[in-house]
Structure formats: C-alpha cells, structure tokens
Motif scaffolding. Structure first.
Motif, mmCIF file in Angstrom:
data_model
loop_
_atom_site.group_PDB
_atom_site.id
_atom_site.type_symbol
_atom_site.label_atom_id
_atom_site.label_comp_id
_atom_site.label_asym_id
_atom_site.label_seq_id
_atom_site.Cartn_x
_atom_site.Cartn_y
_atom_site.Cartn_z
ATOM 1 N N ILE A 204 0.813 -1.218 0.000
ATOM 2 C CA ILE A 204 0.000 0.000 0.000
ATOM 3 C C ILE A 204 0.849 1.271 0.000
ATOM 4 C CG2 ILE A 204 -1.894 -1.151 1.200
ATOM 5 C CD1 ILE A 204 -1.037 0.382 3.743
ATOM 6 N N TYR A 205 2.121 1.182 0.399
ATOM 7 C CA TYR A 205 2.891 2.395 0.660
ATOM 8 C C TYR A 205 3.511 3.102 -0.547
ATOM 9 C CZ TYR A 205 2.507 1.619 5.682
ATOM 10 O OH TYR A 205 2.022 1.472 6.954
ATOM 11 N N PRO A 206 4.018 2.411 -1.573
ATOM 12 C CA PRO A 206 4.781 3.122 -2.615
ATOM 13 C C PRO A 206 4.068 4.307 -3.249
ATOM 14 C CG PRO A 206 5.166 0.774 -2.802
ATOM 15 C CD PRO A 206 4.107 0.942 -1.752
ATOM 16 N N ALA A 207 2.806 4.152 -3.638
ATOM 17 C CA ALA A 207 2.101 5.264 -4.281
ATOM 18 C C ALA A 207 1.940 6.437 -3.323
ATOM 19 C CB ALA A 207 0.736 4.801 -4.789
ATOM 20 N N GLY A 208 1.660 6.150 -2.067
ATOM 21 C CA GLY A 208 1.527 7.211 -1.081
ATOM 22 C C GLY A 208 2.841 7.912 -0.803
ATOM 23 N N LEU A 209 3.930 7.155 -0.790
ATOM 24 C CA LEU A 209 5.248 7.762 -0.591
ATOM 25 C C LEU A 209 5.605 8.669 -1.760
ATOM 26 C CD1 LEU A 209 7.113 4.682 0.883
ATOM 27 C CD2 LEU A 209 6.632 6.824 2.091
ATOM 28 N N ASP A 210 5.253 8.256 -2.970
ATOM 29 C CA ASP A 210 5.485 9.126 -4.128
ATOM 30 C C ASP A 210 4.702 10.430 -3.986
ATOM 31 O OD1 ASP A 210 7.201 7.301 -5.262
ATOM 32 O OD2 ASP A 210 5.722 6.482 -6.660
ATOM 33 N N ALA A 211 3.473 10.336 -3.482
ATOM 34 C CA ALA A 211 2.675 11.544 -3.263
ATOM 35 C C ALA A 211 3.288 12.414 -2.173
ATOM 36 C CB ALA A 211 1.242 11.161 -2.892
ATOM 37 N N MET A 212 3.830 11.788 -1.134
ATOM 38 C CA MET A 212 4.491 12.531 -0.063
ATOM 39 C C MET A 212 5.737 13.246 -0.589
ATOM 40 S SD MET A 212 5.807 11.040 3.624
ATOM 41 C CE MET A 212 4.288 11.316 4.567
ATOM 42 N N ILE A 213 6.476 12.579 -1.452
ATOM 43 C CA ILE A 213 7.659 13.186 -2.069
ATOM 44 C C ILE A 213 7.258 14.390 -2.916
ATOM 45 C CG2 ILE A 213 9.467 12.793 -3.799
ATOM 46 C CD1 ILE A 213 9.452 9.812 -2.711
ATOM 47 N N ALA A 214 6.215 14.216 -3.727
ATOM 48 C CA ALA A 214 5.751 15.317 -4.573
ATOM 49 C C ALA A 214 5.267 16.494 -3.730
ATOM 50 C CB ALA A 214 4.638 14.826 -5.499
ATOM 51 N N ALA A 215 4.554 16.201 -2.640
ATOM 52 C CA ALA A 215 4.069 17.269 -1.767
ATOM 53 C C ALA A 215 5.229 18.007 -1.113
ATOM 54 C CB ALA A 215 3.146 16.680 -0.701
ATOM 55 N N THR A 216 6.255 17.276 -0.714
ATOM 56 C CA THR A 216 7.434 17.903 -0.107
ATOM 57 C C THR A 216 8.113 18.847 -1.092
ATOM 58 O OG1 THR A 216 7.789 15.994 1.340
ATOM 59 C CG2 THR A 216 9.672 17.445 0.962
#
Length: 284
Positions: free
Chosen positions: A216-228
């Motif tokens: 479940i995490y990879p897509a959310g981590l990519d979104a977190m990276i983009a938000a950062t």
C-alpha cells in the motif's frame, strides 16, 4: 529544508525511509523512531509472531548481522543505490545503521509531545515533519515545531479506516481494495486531518497480510515526495476535510477477529517473499 521523519522501528518504516531519503537528497533529514505502535499491552500470539517478521527479524537479526559483516570485511554494506547488473534497476536498500553512517541522525524516542522526545524534535529544528508508521499521536506543542506542518501517510483509506492495521481489517471484511492516505496532522485527533490524496490498490488475496501491507505504501510515498517538493517550491497544497459521518476507527485485532481472519484462509506472511525482501539489503 530540514525534514524530520517520524517512523517506527520496523521493516515497513525502513522501506519508507529508503524511498524518501533517496528521492529527496537536496534536503537534510533527521529521524525520530518509536519502538512499536500503540501501548505495551499483551497481544494475541498471532500478533506477537507478526511483530517478529515486521520488526525483530530485520532490525534485531538481519541489520546487526549486516553491520557485523561490514566491520569484519572492512567494506560498507549496501551502499549502492542500484544494482551493478545491467538492466537490473532494483535499488539496494540501506539499513538504519547504514543511514547513520551516511550522516543521517536517528534518535530513538518513547514520546514526542513532552520530555526528551520533544527536546530532540526541537533540536532538529525541522521545517517539515513527515510521519510514516510513527507509534505516538502528535499533539501540541510538537505540532507547533515545524514551520510547514506535519504530513502523515496513514496505512488505510480515510476516513473509513482510521486507527491501526487497516489492511488486516479490510481483508477481514473482504474489501476489493486497500490503500493509504496522505493527510495533514492539524490537532491531536487520530487520523482526522485534512486529506491531500488517497491511493487505493487492489487487494491481492493470493498474498499475505504482510505483503499487502507493504504494497500500500509506494504510491503514497510518491505523493508525499511530490508534496514535499511543492512545499519547498512555496506551492500551496490542496487538501479537503474528512467526512466524519463515514469514519470508522479500528484498534488492534482481538482473538475472535484473528480467528476469523485465519478461518478465511488468509496468511500472515509468505516466507519466500520475506527472503526476497531480505536479499535487497545485500550487495550484489
């Protein structure tokens, strides 16, 4: 920016830290880490066994063994970002110890809103806090430390799956999709902050709970990276309040729920997949 990552001493947090630190090399990271999520109350046998795979196997057995091998050989273990083999782009993973060797400050904490944990956080002087699987609920004054607030990657689809072990509860309920949610932490509520994005994936019942949880995490981590990156570029983030009428809160599974989960034929782990994951920490 100065970024403090709040995470837990487990393999899922390690994978998240690897992904975030590698993708955001222009920022200075510090890490504050809890030893477990939730309290120290007695847990059912199945959850104790799961804790071995999520935590002990990697952080207390594999990672120290890799560090010992490094010291014995005089070579750094797992320092490469990618494999040497042509065409193989699977990243080599860093243990928490290897991250420290690369200059990342990692601080074990038992609390965050007061005492030593709050003091450590304040010394880190983060512009932004990123939270993944952190074992404590953030409240003021910890929430007041970063200039750009706190982004949390929750391991369930909000607001329907607040609380812990959302993947377990979704599989128990035969949900077709599981996922994670990137949201703000704005107060001391549990998984109540405004949502930036949700990331559903199809539940694979041929895999184990452990495999689905990691997936479940990879897509959310990519979104977190983009938000950062948007925050660093002074671009405003768009978020929406949660609909509390749709909210459900889930705690640790009780023995009856665990029994039903196993009666349905669901597995906790698949050992061959654990071996494949462990191999990603070894140099080629």
């Amino acid at each position: 920016m100065r970024i403090t990552l709040l995470c837990n001493l487990d393999i899922a947090s390690n994978l998240a830290a690897n992904r975030l630190i590698t993708a955001l090399p222009e920022h200075h990271f510090s890490v504050l880490m809890t030893a477990q999520v939730g309290g120290k109350n007695h847990r059912p046998k199945a959850l104790e066994a799961l804790s071995f795979y999520e935590n002990t196997l990697f952080t207390e057995i594999l990672f120290p063994a890799l560090i010992s091998e490094q010291k014995a050989s005089g070579k750094e273990v797992c320092v490469k970002e990618t494999c040497d083999k042509k065409g193989d782009e699977t990243p080599r993973l860093l243990t928490f110890g290897a991250m420290q060797q690369r200059g990342i400050d990692i601080h074990p904490v038992s609390e965050i809103n007061e005492g030593n944990g709050l003091s450590v956080l304040e010394r880190c002087q983060p512009d932004l806090i990123l939270s993944v699987r952190f074992g404590r609920i953030l409240k003021p004054p910890a929430l007041d430390v970063p200039n750009h607030g706190v982004l949390n990657l929750h391991s369930g689809l909000l607001p329907q799956y607040r609380g812990i072990m959302a993947t377990f509860w979704a599989m128990l309920r035969d949900e077709s999709h599981i996922g994670c949610t990137l949201h703000r932490i704005q107060d001391g509520g549990i998984d109540t902050g405004d949502i930036l994005s949700t990331h559903p994936i199809k539940t694979d019942y041929n895999l184990s709970y452990f495999d689905n949880m990691l997936a479940i995490y990879p897509a959310g981590l990519d979104a977190m990276i983009a938000a950062t990156k948007r925050i660093a570029d002074s671009v405003a983030l768009v978020s929406i309040p949660q609909n509390d009428t749709q909210a459900n809160y889930y705690g640790l599974p009780d023995p009856a729920s665990i029994s039903l989960f196993e009666q349905k034929g669901h597995r906790w782990v698949i050992h061959s997949n654990l071996i494949s994951l462990a191999q990603r920490f070894f140099p080629q």
